[in-house]
Design a protein around this motif. Structure first.
Motif, PDB file in Angstrom:
ATOM      1  N   ARG A 100      48.140  48.549  49.261  1.00 47.15           N
ATOM      2  CA  ARG A 100      49.167  48.343  48.246  1.00 47.15           C
ATOM      3  C   ARG A 100      48.607  48.729  46.875  1.00 47.15           C
ATOM      4  O   ARG A 100      47.409  48.647  46.631  1.00 47.15           O
ATOM      5  CB  ARG A 100      49.675  46.898  48.216  1.00 47.15           C
ATOM      6  N   SER A 101      49.501  49.184  46.012  1.00 48.54           N
ATOM      7  CA  SER A 101      49.144  49.537  44.641  1.00 48.54           C
ATOM      8  C   SER A 101      50.021  48.736  43.697  1.00 48.54           C
ATOM      9  O   SER A 101      51.240  48.657  43.898  1.00 48.54           O
ATOM     10  CB  SER A 101      49.329  51.039  44.414  1.00 48.54           C
ATOM     11  N   ILE A 102      49.394  48.136  42.690  1.00 50.39           N
ATOM     12  CA  ILE A 102      50.113  47.243  41.782  1.00 50.39           C
ATOM     13  C   ILE A 102      49.818  47.644  40.338  1.00 50.39           C
ATOM     14  O   ILE A 102      48.661  47.907  39.993  1.00 50.39           O
ATOM     15  CB  ILE A 102      49.651  45.775  41.974  1.00 50.39           C
ATOM     16  N   PRO A 103      50.838  47.702  39.474  1.00 43.81           N
ATOM     17  CA  PRO A 103      50.568  47.947  38.055  1.00 43.81           C
ATOM     18  C   PRO A 103      49.663  46.853  37.504  1.00 43.81           C
ATOM     19  O   PRO A 103      49.906  45.664  37.720  1.00 43.81           O
ATOM     20  CB  PRO A 103      51.957  47.895  37.414  1.00 43.81           C
ATOM     21  N   TYR A 104      48.617  47.263  36.811  1.00 46.66           N
ATOM     22  CA  TYR A 104      47.697  46.275  36.252  1.00 46.66           C
ATOM     23  C   TYR A 104      46.847  46.961  35.187  1.00 46.66           C
ATOM     24  O   TYR A 104      46.422  48.099  35.367  1.00 46.66           O
ATOM     25  CB  TYR A 104      46.787  45.676  37.334  1.00 46.66           C
ATOM     26  N   SER A 105      46.565  46.270  34.100  1.00 48.35           N
ATOM     27  CA  SER A 105      45.784  46.842  33.007  1.00 48.35           C
ATOM     28  C   SER A 105      44.350  46.347  33.047  1.00 48.35           C
ATOM     29  O   SER A 105      44.091  45.140  33.080  1.00 48.35           O
ATOM     30  CB  SER A 105      46.411  46.478  31.655  1.00 48.35           C
ATOM     31  N   ALA A 106      43.410  47.285  33.002  1.00 48.97           N
ATOM     32  CA  ALA A 106      41.994  46.939  33.043  1.00 48.97           C
ATOM     33  C   ALA A 106      41.557  46.186  31.797  1.00 48.97           C
ATOM     34  O   ALA A 106      40.534  45.484  31.811  1.00 48.97           O
ATOM     35  CB  ALA A 106      41.157  48.204  33.194  1.00 48.97           C
ATOM     36  N   VAL A 107      42.316  46.304  30.718  1.00 53.20           N
ATOM     37  CA  VAL A 107      41.907  45.648  29.466  1.00 53.20           C
ATOM     38  C   VAL A 107      42.153  44.147  29.493  1.00 53.20           C
ATOM     39  O   VAL A 107      41.781  43.440  28.554  1.00 53.20           O
ATOM     40  CB  VAL A 107      42.642  46.270  28.250  1.00 53.20           C
ATOM     41  N   ASP A 108      42.768  43.632  30.563  1.00 62.57           N
ATOM     42  CA  ASP A 108      43.002  42.189  30.654  1.00 62.57           C
ATOM     43  C   ASP A 108      41.724  41.404  30.883  1.00 62.57           C
ATOM     44  O   ASP A 108      41.721  40.177  30.811  1.00 62.57           O
ATOM     45  CB  ASP A 108      43.998  41.883  31.783  1.00 62.57           C
ATOM     46  N   GLY A 109      40.635  42.091  31.181  1.00 65.59           N
ATOM     47  CA  GLY A 109      39.349  41.413  31.324  1.00 65.59           C
ATOM     48  C   GLY A 109      38.974  41.121  32.758  1.00 65.59           C
ATOM     49  O   GLY A 109      39.832  41.067  33.648  1.00 65.59           O
ATOM     50  N   PRO A 110      37.676  40.920  33.010  1.00 67.50           N
ATOM     51  CA  PRO A 110      37.189  40.789  34.381  1.00 67.50           C
ATOM     52  C   PRO A 110      37.661  39.544  35.123  1.00 67.50           C
ATOM     53  O   PRO A 110      37.969  39.616  36.308  1.00 67.50           O
ATOM     54  CB  PRO A 110      35.667  40.808  34.229  1.00 67.50           C
ATOM     55  N   ALA A 111      37.681  38.397  34.470  1.00 71.46           N
ATOM     56  CA  ALA A 111      38.060  37.171  35.171  1.00 71.46           C
ATOM     57  C   ALA A 111      39.489  37.270  35.700  1.00 71.46           C
ATOM     58  O   ALA A 111      39.775  36.937  36.855  1.00 71.46           O
ATOM     59  CB  ALA A 111      37.922  35.970  34.246  1.00 71.46           C
ATOM     60  N   SER A 112      40.396  37.744  34.838  1.00 68.12           N
ATOM     61  CA  SER A 112      41.790  37.895  35.244  1.00 68.12           C
ATOM     62  C   SER A 112      41.923  38.918  36.362  1.00 68.12           C
ATOM     63  O   SER A 112      42.653  38.709  37.335  1.00 68.12           O
ATOM     64  CB  SER A 112      42.636  38.326  34.040  1.00 68.12           C
ATOM     65  N   ALA A 113      41.193  40.037  36.245  1.00 70.33           N
ATOM     66  CA  ALA A 113      41.275  41.096  37.254  1.00 70.33           C
ATOM     67  C   ALA A 113      40.754  40.615  38.608  1.00 70.33           C
ATOM     68  O   ALA A 113      41.357  40.893  39.654  1.00 70.33           O
ATOM     69  CB  ALA A 113      40.496  42.314  36.796  1.00 70.33           C
ATOM     70  N   LEU A 114      39.638  39.900  38.603  1.00 67.83           N
ATOM     71  CA  LEU A 114      39.074  39.406  39.863  1.00 67.83           C
ATOM     72  C   LEU A 114      39.987  38.374  40.508  1.00 67.83           C
ATOM     73  O   LEU A 114      40.198  38.396  41.728  1.00 67.83           O
ATOM     74  CB  LEU A 114      37.686  38.817  39.611  1.00 67.83           C
ATOM     75  N   ASP A 115      40.526  37.465  39.708  1.00 70.13           N
ATOM     76  CA  ASP A 115      41.447  36.459  40.257  1.00 70.13           C
ATOM     77  C   ASP A 115      42.676  37.133  40.868  1.00 70.13           C
ATOM     78  O   ASP A 115      43.091  36.811  41.990  1.00 70.13           O
ATOM     79  CB  ASP A 115      41.881  35.489  39.164  1.00 70.13           C
ATOM     80  N   PHE A 116      43.237  38.074  40.136  1.00 73.72           N
ATOM     81  CA  PHE A 116      44.444  38.753  40.601  1.00 73.72           C
ATOM     82  C   PHE A 116      44.144  39.594  41.830  1.00 73.72           C
ATOM     83  O   PHE A 116      44.884  39.557  42.832  1.00 73.72           O
ATOM     84  CB  PHE A 116      45.007  39.625  39.479  1.00 73.72           C
ATOM     85  N   GLY A 117      43.062  40.367  41.789  1.00 73.39           N
ATOM     86  CA  GLY A 117      42.717  41.239  42.904  1.00 73.39           C
ATOM     87  C   GLY A 117      42.424  40.468  44.175  1.00 73.39           C
ATOM     88  O   GLY A 117      42.873  40.850  45.268  1.00 73.39           O
ATOM     89  N   CYS A 118      41.675  39.388  44.056  1.00 77.98           N
ATOM     90  CA  CYS A 118      41.343  38.590  45.244  1.00 77.98           C
ATOM     91  C   CYS A 118      42.570  37.872  45.796  1.00 77.98           C
ATOM     92  O   CYS A 118      42.694  37.689  47.011  1.00 77.98           O
ATOM     93  CB  CYS A 118      40.228  37.603  44.911  1.00 77.98           C
ATOM     94  N   ALA A 119      43.490  37.475  44.913  1.00 77.86           N
ATOM     95  CA  ALA A 119      44.738  36.871  45.380  1.00 77.86           C
ATOM     96  C   ALA A 119      45.580  37.901  46.129  1.00 77.86           C
ATOM     97  O   ALA A 119      46.178  37.593  47.174  1.00 77.86           O
ATOM     98  CB  ALA A 119      45.525  36.318  44.197  1.00 77.86           C
ATOM     99  N   GLN A 120      45.610  39.128  45.612  1.00 81.63           N
ATOM    100  CA  GLN A 120      46.334  40.202  46.301  1.00 81.63           C
ATOM    101  C   GLN A 120      45.696  40.495  47.658  1.00 81.63           C
ATOM    102  O   GLN A 120      46.390  40.743  48.645  1.00 81.63           O
ATOM    103  CB  GLN A 120      46.331  41.470  45.440  1.00 81.63           C
ATOM    104  N   LEU A 121      44.362  40.463  47.709  1.00 82.54           N
ATOM    105  CA  LEU A 121      43.659  40.702  48.962  1.00 82.54           C
ATOM    106  C   LEU A 121      44.006  39.643  49.995  1.00 82.54           C
ATOM    107  O   LEU A 121      44.304  39.956  51.156  1.00 82.54           O
ATOM    108  CB  LEU A 121      42.151  40.733  48.708  1.00 82.54           C
ATOM    109  N   ALA A 122      43.979  38.383  49.595  1.00 80.65           N
ATOM    110  CA  ALA A 122      44.327  37.303  50.520  1.00 80.65           C
ATOM    111  C   ALA A 122      45.761  37.445  51.020  1.00 80.65           C
ATOM    112  O   ALA A 122      46.046  37.221  52.204  1.00 80.65           O
ATOM    113  CB  ALA A 122      44.145  35.953  49.817  1.00 80.65           C
ATOM    114  N   GLU A 123      46.635  37.873  50.134  1.00 78.71           N
ATOM    115  CA  GLU A 123      48.042  38.022  50.508  1.00 78.71           C
ATOM    116  C   GLU A 123      48.253  39.169  51.492  1.00 78.71           C
ATOM    117  O   GLU A 123      48.987  39.034  52.474  1.00 78.71           O
ATOM    118  CB  GLU A 123      48.868  38.271  49.239  1.00 78.71           C
ATOM    119  N   ILE A 124      47.581  40.293  51.260  1.00 82.40           N
ATOM    120  CA  ILE A 124      47.773  41.452  52.134  1.00 82.40           C
ATOM    121  C   ILE A 124      47.174  41.195  53.521  1.00 82.40           C
ATOM    122  O   ILE A 124      47.702  41.644  54.530  1.00 82.40           O
ATOM    123  CB  ILE A 124      47.181  42.720  51.473  1.00 82.40           C
TER     124      ILE A 124
END
Length: 399
Positions: A106-130
């Motif tokens: 899956r591909s999701i719109p997301y901005s890298a400038v949101d910072g690492p903590a937010s990106a890791l939380d979001f990415g890992c949540a997406q991983l668990a969901e998929i």
């Protein structure tokens, strides 16, 4: 005395035998014995250990006449390999079985400038969901994280960059492991593109350069089938080479007129906005170029020509079989055509005679495929398999 390349070291460890099975060099117990030089009984015992540990499956092959053979293969249900790749404006999440066969993406719109903590939380949540949606009950073997900045492979640390702010101050591998468990890798996104491109070059152990042309420009280099990262993770990177043109966007490298600051997708957006166009993303450039917008086509061609000029220096130096283009800009035919035209114009005939230039197949999932391949190569290496079996024996002996 040297040994044949097709033979494993003898006596072969279970990990070396697994490598033969995974590579297709031995698909029956008899072939394992022949390839390793082990006695059939010894080879069979080591195959049994791999089967008992869940790394190998053995199934009857009824496709051949006569007595059906029992075929050995990597047990695809042993676990799930995953990859999370963060771009400037999107995130992709991919999962595959233990053979590398894709399960879901899956591909999701997301901005890298949101910072690492937010990106890791979001990415890992997406991983668990998929994984949940896939219905698989297999354990997660590990994850590769792709970032748009050079990565020091020895330390797993990121270089400070505009594309990925804050990642250079983070224990990335530790943060990944704390969220998902299992094995963790972090790699530059263009390097993942280069690894994915390995299967697209029809020669064994190819030499290739992969170029990711999106909002920014990144590149990776493979020689003899092996990814070369360099001393500190910037191997193959040419996007900060000065061009002589005037920068239109800021770049963390500090070089005035570097390729990324004049020919990246973000640079094309900046030129269009300076002309009064209401354009903010590279995806909009791709759409408008597809509609034949003359101004955008001209700017895209200019960007492609600049990329081709700088890329020609690298191509003449390393003499690759292929240049593989990825990223949003590579989906614009005029960009690819301009890169190709200038590249062939500036390359030596002996270099261009073997050179192929093309967009990578299934570009939207390429980085995910590269991340999964790197992960499985690490997890399923002979040493890793041997270590896993040793740990299992120790647990049984000392519960």
């Amino acid at each position: 005395m040297g040994s044949k390349a097709s033979r494993a070291e003898s006596p072969a460890s279970p990990g070396a035998i697994f490598a033969l099975i995974r590579g297709g060099a031995a698909t029956t117990r008899r072939e394992v014995a022949r390839a390793t030089g082990l006695a059939p009984s010894t080879a069979s015992l080591r195959v049994e250990e791999l089967i008992d540990a869940g790394w190998v499956s053995e199934r009857t092959d009824g496709s051949m006449a006569g007595r059906p053979a029992r075929r050995l293969a990597v047990n695809r249900d042993r676990g799930i390999a995953s990859s999370i790749s963060l771009g400037a404006n999107h995130m992709s999440v991919d999962i595959a079985d233990a053979t590398g066969a894709s399960i879901a993406t899956r591909s999701i719109p997301y901005s890298a400038v949101d910072g690492p903590a937010s990106a890791l939380d979001f990415g890992c949540a997406q991983l668990a969901e998929i994984i949940s949606e896939s219905g698989s009950t297999a354990a997660l073997l590990g994850v590769t994280l792709g970032l748009p900045t050079p990565i020091d492979a020895t330390t797993g640390t990121a270089t400070a960059s505009i594309q990925a702010p804050g990642w250079d101050r983070l224990d990335i591998l530790g943060e990944l492991r704390s969220r998902v468990g299992g094995y963790a890798l972090v790699e530059n996104d263009a390097n993942l593109l280069a690894v994915a491109a390995l299967d697209t070059v029809p020669v064994p152990n190819p030499h290739l350069i992969a170029v990711k042309a999106g909002s920014r420009i990144g590149s990776g280099f493979v020689s003899g089938g092996v990814l070369h990262r360099g001393a500190s993770g910037a191997g193959g990177e040419f996007s900060h080479t000065p061009t002589g043109a005037a920068s239109v966007i800021a770049c963390s490298c500090g070089n005035s007129g570097c390729l990324e600051s004049v020919a990246s997708g973000a640079a094309v957006v900046a030129r269009l906005r300076a002309l009064g166009a209401d354009v903010t993303t590279v995806d909009e450039i791709v759409t408008l170029a597809g509609h034949g917008d003359a101004v955008i086509i001209e700017l895209v061609r200019t960007a492609g020509s600049l990329v081709g000029e700088v890329l020609a220096q690298a191509v003449n130096f390393v003499n690759p079989h292929a240049v593989i283009l990825g990223g949003a800009m590579s989906s614009i035919p005029d960009f690819v055509a301009s890169v190709r035209a200038v590249l062939f114009q500036h390359c030596l005939p002996v270099v261009s005679s073997v050179l192929s230039i093309r967009e990578i197949e299934d570009g939207s999932t390429a980085e995910g495929r590269g991340g999964i391949r790197l992960l499985l190569d690490a997890i399923l290496s002979p040493d890793a398999i041997d270590a896993d079996l040793t740990a299992s024996r120790t647990a049984i002996t000392h519960p």
